[in-house]
Design a protein around this motif. Structure first.
Motif, mmCIF file in Angstrom:
data_model
loop_
_atom_site.group_PDB
_atom_site.id
_atom_site.type_symbol
_atom_site.label_atom_id
_atom_site.label_comp_id
_atom_site.label_asym_id
_atom_site.label_seq_id
_atom_site.Cartn_x
_atom_site.Cartn_y
_atom_site.Cartn_z
ATOM 1 N N SER A 118 0.813 -1.222 0.000
ATOM 2 C CA SER A 118 0.000 0.000 0.000
ATOM 3 C C SER A 118 0.846 1.272 0.000
ATOM 4 O O SER A 118 0.310 2.376 0.008
ATOM 5 C CB SER A 118 -0.938 0.013 1.214
ATOM 6 O OG SER A 118 -0.199 0.040 2.426
ATOM 7 N N LEU A 119 2.176 1.111 -0.012
ATOM 8 C CA LEU A 119 3.073 2.263 -0.069
ATOM 9 C C LEU A 119 3.786 2.287 -1.412
ATOM 10 O O LEU A 119 4.250 1.247 -1.896
ATOM 11 C CB LEU A 119 4.110 2.192 1.059
ATOM 12 C CG LEU A 119 3.586 2.281 2.491
ATOM 13 C CD1 LEU A 119 4.712 2.027 3.487
ATOM 14 C CD2 LEU A 119 2.932 3.624 2.748
ATOM 15 N N ASP A 120 3.894 3.449 -2.019
ATOM 16 C CA ASP A 120 4.603 3.599 -3.287
ATOM 17 C C ASP A 120 6.101 3.503 -3.025
ATOM 18 O O ASP A 120 6.660 4.349 -2.304
ATOM 19 C CB ASP A 120 4.258 4.948 -3.927
ATOM 20 C CG ASP A 120 4.763 5.077 -5.350
ATOM 21 O OD1 ASP A 120 5.789 4.446 -5.686
ATOM 22 O OD2 ASP A 120 4.129 5.797 -6.138
ATOM 23 N N PRO A 121 6.779 2.494 -3.579
ATOM 24 C CA PRO A 121 8.214 2.312 -3.294
ATOM 25 C C PRO A 121 9.088 3.434 -3.838
ATOM 26 O O PRO A 121 10.255 3.556 -3.441
ATOM 27 C CB PRO A 121 8.534 0.980 -3.987
ATOM 28 C CG PRO A 121 7.520 0.850 -5.078
ATOM 29 C CD PRO A 121 6.271 1.475 -4.507
ATOM 30 N N ARG A 122 8.536 4.276 -4.714
ATOM 31 C CA ARG A 122 9.323 5.354 -5.307
ATOM 32 C C ARG A 122 9.219 6.659 -4.516
ATOM 33 O O ARG A 122 9.833 7.659 -4.889
ATOM 34 C CB ARG A 122 8.863 5.604 -6.747
ATOM 35 C CG ARG A 122 9.022 4.391 -7.666
ATOM 36 C CD ARG A 122 8.223 4.578 -8.941
ATOM 37 N NE ARG A 122 6.793 4.680 -8.658
ATOM 38 C CZ ARG A 122 5.865 4.817 -9.602
ATOM 39 N NH1 ARG A 122 6.212 4.887 -10.872
ATOM 40 N NH2 ARG A 122 4.584 4.901 -9.258
ATOM 41 N N MET A 123 8.418 6.636 -3.451
ATOM 42 C CA MET A 123 8.196 7.862 -2.681
ATOM 43 C C MET A 123 8.839 7.762 -1.310
ATOM 44 O O MET A 123 8.845 6.690 -0.680
ATOM 45 C CB MET A 123 6.693 8.119 -2.536
ATOM 46 C CG MET A 123 5.983 8.361 -3.865
ATOM 47 S SD MET A 123 4.171 8.479 -3.685
ATOM 48 C CE MET A 123 4.010 10.032 -2.775
ATOM 49 N N THR A 124 9.371 8.872 -0.820
ATOM 50 C CA THR A 124 9.909 8.924 0.539
ATOM 51 C C THR A 124 8.770 9.119 1.526
ATOM 52 O O THR A 124 7.632 9.390 1.142
ATOM 53 C CB THR A 124 10.902 10.086 0.687
ATOM 54 O OG1 THR A 124 10.178 11.322 0.537
ATOM 55 C CG2 THR A 124 12.013 9.998 -0.348
ATOM 56 N N VAL A 125 9.090 9.013 2.809
ATOM 57 C CA VAL A 125 8.082 9.234 3.843
ATOM 58 C C VAL A 125 7.547 10.661 3.757
ATOM 59 O O VAL A 125 6.348 10.906 3.936
ATOM 60 C CB VAL A 125 8.665 8.950 5.244
ATOM 61 C CG1 VAL A 125 7.658 9.322 6.332
ATOM 62 C CG2 VAL A 125 9.056 7.488 5.373
ATOM 63 N N GLU A 131 1.462 13.862 1.018
ATOM 64 C CA GLU A 131 0.634 13.930 -0.187
ATOM 65 C C GLU A 131 -0.729 14.563 0.075
ATOM 66 O O GLU A 131 -1.158 15.474 -0.635
ATOM 67 C CB GLU A 131 0.470 12.532 -0.776
ATOM 68 C CG GLU A 131 -0.174 12.503 -2.147
ATOM 69 C CD GLU A 131 -0.129 11.133 -2.777
ATOM 70 O OE1 GLU A 131 -0.180 11.060 -4.013
ATOM 71 O OE2 GLU A 131 -0.053 10.131 -2.039
ATOM 72 N N SER A 132 -1.433 14.065 1.094
ATOM 73 C CA SER A 132 -2.768 14.616 1.358
ATOM 74 C C SER A 132 -2.684 16.037 1.917
ATOM 75 O O SER A 132 -3.601 16.845 1.705
ATOM 76 C CB SER A 132 -3.533 13.707 2.324
ATOM 77 O OG SER A 132 -2.873 13.609 3.565
ATOM 78 N N LEU A 133 -1.605 16.360 2.625
ATOM 79 C CA LEU A 133 -1.433 17.728 3.124
ATOM 80 C C LEU A 133 -1.377 18.714 1.964
ATOM 81 O O LEU A 133 -1.935 19.816 2.031
ATOM 82 C CB LEU A 133 -0.154 17.820 3.959
ATOM 83 C CG LEU A 133 -0.148 17.056 5.288
ATOM 84 C CD1 LEU A 133 1.246 17.084 5.904
ATOM 85 C CD2 LEU A 133 -1.166 17.645 6.257
ATOM 86 N N LYS A 134 -0.714 18.298 0.893
ATOM 87 C CA LYS A 134 -0.636 19.150 -0.300
ATOM 88 C C LYS A 134 -1.946 19.141 -1.076
ATOM 89 O O LYS A 134 -2.409 20.187 -1.547
ATOM 90 C CB LYS A 134 0.523 18.698 -1.192
ATOM 91 C CG LYS A 134 1.897 18.943 -0.573
ATOM 92 C CD LYS A 134 3.014 18.705 -1.564
ATOM 93 C CE LYS A 134 3.126 17.240 -1.948
ATOM 94 N NZ LYS A 134 4.276 16.995 -2.855
ATOM 95 N N SER A 164 13.277 10.924 5.138
ATOM 96 C CA SER A 164 13.841 10.993 3.795
ATOM 97 C C SER A 164 14.065 9.606 3.197
ATOM 98 O O SER A 164 14.538 9.487 2.069
ATOM 99 C CB SER A 164 15.161 11.769 3.815
ATOM 100 O OG SER A 164 16.090 11.138 4.696
ATOM 101 N N ARG A 165 13.718 8.565 3.932
ATOM 102 C CA ARG A 165 13.935 7.196 3.459
ATOM 103 C C ARG A 165 12.737 6.682 2.661
ATOM 104 O O ARG A 165 11.651 7.246 2.687
ATOM 105 C CB ARG A 165 14.205 6.261 4.648
ATOM 106 C CG ARG A 165 15.450 6.625 5.451
ATOM 107 C CD ARG A 165 15.660 5.636 6.584
ATOM 108 N NE ARG A 165 16.780 6.015 7.436
ATOM 109 C CZ ARG A 165 17.165 5.341 8.525
ATOM 110 N NH1 ARG A 165 16.491 4.241 8.884
ATOM 111 N NH2 ARG A 165 18.178 5.753 9.244
ATOM 112 N N TYR A 166 12.986 5.540 2.000
ATOM 113 C CA TYR A 166 11.960 4.884 1.188
ATOM 114 C C TYR A 166 11.402 3.665 1.923
ATOM 115 O O TYR A 166 12.055 3.140 2.845
ATOM 116 C CB TYR A 166 12.557 4.466 -0.159
ATOM 117 C CG TYR A 166 12.942 5.631 -1.032
ATOM 118 C CD1 TYR A 166 12.046 6.155 -1.966
ATOM 119 C CD2 TYR A 166 14.207 6.228 -0.919
ATOM 120 C CE1 TYR A 166 12.396 7.241 -2.773
ATOM 121 C CE2 TYR A 166 14.556 7.312 -1.709
ATOM 122 C CZ TYR A 166 13.656 7.816 -2.638
ATOM 123 O OH TYR A 166 13.997 8.887 -3.414
ATOM 124 N N PRO A 167 10.200 3.191 1.541
ATOM 125 C CA PRO A 167 9.552 2.084 2.262
ATOM 126 C C PRO A 167 10.413 0.834 2.449
ATOM 127 O O PRO A 167 10.340 0.179 3.494
ATOM 128 C CB PRO A 167 8.323 1.785 1.395
ATOM 129 C CG PRO A 167 7.985 3.104 0.783
ATOM 130 C CD PRO A 167 9.303 3.756 0.503
#
Length: 339
Positions: A118-125, A131-134, A164-167
């Motif tokens: 359920s987490l996009d592996p290409r996105m950082t924390v 995402e929803s904040l924006k 700054s890390r990835y899933p």
């Protein structure tokens, strides 16, 4: 559609709920078989009505395939009901446009079973939680976004320097904490936890459950907590609904249902965990159910549980039992209660 001869759960809602489902059904079409040459209708949820009071937790339990996950996803409008209505804060959300739903979506979120998929592996924390904040323009600039993400991460048991890390750089428990932080980012009122700890080790489960409970109490959240683990449900839930083959067969205060079960299916589930039963019942041999769960495409005509119930009588297989209030706030659907 579905099995119209089966009496589903009638509405027991009274307008005092943050979220309520009224006569909610969902069916899927399975590819046709060789004999009938027509699609089979699989009824995942059959006329289910339930409500969740603001700031409380409704646990939904039952065997795999009973429809509890489908129910949860319809409650947050991720699945469109085949029939019935979902109300959120008094508003019908099953018949509204995408723009209106986008506004309401901020107030209802979901935490899925598998945190990795359920987490996009290409996105950082930073990107996942932010995402929803924006999307909802809840922060004014990048600095405020960063601070808000770090606050949420720390509140969910992570460190700011991990954002700054990835899933793939996190453990299963940490990934689920990221999912929880993401769900909370928009400031929701209602969160569906869909088997949110079942994929985790037992020791990690306890930590995540305690986190969810603390957040619920601190932020006044309302949860629909889907799980097959009775111990977890007993710990976190105010009320519990027991589902079998697409229907709620029993519902009430958690302590009342677990200590004084009214439906044979609830008794069967609890007999696997004797600590939930009164001493005289706990001393009995574990209640083993015979046979397999009937196909949702061809459920029994009478009581859904009649084909496996050790207490079933002939009339149980002929007519579905009414869903009634057997004790204050304690509902069940069983012919034994009608005497």
């Amino acid at each position: 559609m579905g099995n119209t001869k089966t009496t589903g759960t009638p509405s027991v809602c009274n307008g005092q709920f943050l979220v309520e489902a009224v006569a909610l059904s969902k069916w899927f079409y399975r590819k046709h078989d060789v004999v009938n040459a027509k699609p089979a209708v699989v009824t995942a949820v059959d006329r289910v009505s339930c409500g969740i009071r603001r700031g409380t937790v409704l646990g939904v339990v039952g065997e795999s395939g009973c429809g509890k996950t489908t129910l949860g996803r319809m409650m947050v409008n991720l699945l469109e009901p085949s029939e019935g209505t979902v109300f959120f804060d008094g508003q019908d959300i099953t018949h509204i446009g995408r723009r209106e739903m986008h506004t309401i979506r901020r107030r209802m979120q979901i935490v899925f079973q598998d945190p990795f998929s359920s987490l996009d592996p290409r996105m950082t924390v930073y990107e996942i939680v932010g995402e929803s904040l924006k999307n909802y323009r809840m922060v004014k600039n990048r600095k405020e976004l960063r601070e808000r993400v770090e606050y949420l991460a720390e509140r969910c048991g992570l460190f700011a320097d991990q954002c700054s890390r990835y899933p793939h750089e996190f453990s299963g428990g940490q990934r689920q904490r990221i999912c929880i932080a993401r769900a909370l980012a928009a400031g929701p009122d209602f969160v569906v936890c869909d088997e949110a700890v079942s994929a985790l080790d037992v020791s990690i489960q306890a930590q995540v459950i305690n986190l969810l409970k603390d957040l619920q109490e601190e932020m006044g959240l309302t949860y629909l907590f889907v799980s097959h683990d009775l111990t977890v449900v007993e710990f976190i839930s105010d009320e519990v609904a027991v589902m079998y083959l697409g229907q709620i067969v029993e519902q009430g205060r958690t302590e009342e249902v677990f200590r004084r079960p009214l439906h044979p299916y609830t008794e069967a589930l609890l007999s696997a965990a004797p600590a939930f039963l009164p001493e005289e019942k706990a001393a009995k041999k574990r209640l083993l159910l015979e046979g397999d769960i009937p196909s949702p495409a061809n459920p029994p005509q009478g009581c859904r549980f009649s084909s496996r119930c050790p207490q079933a009588e002939p009339h149980c297989r002929e007519a579905p039992p009414p869903y009634r209030e057997a004790a204050p706030g304690h509902f069940a659907a069983c012919h034994r209660l009608n005497g």
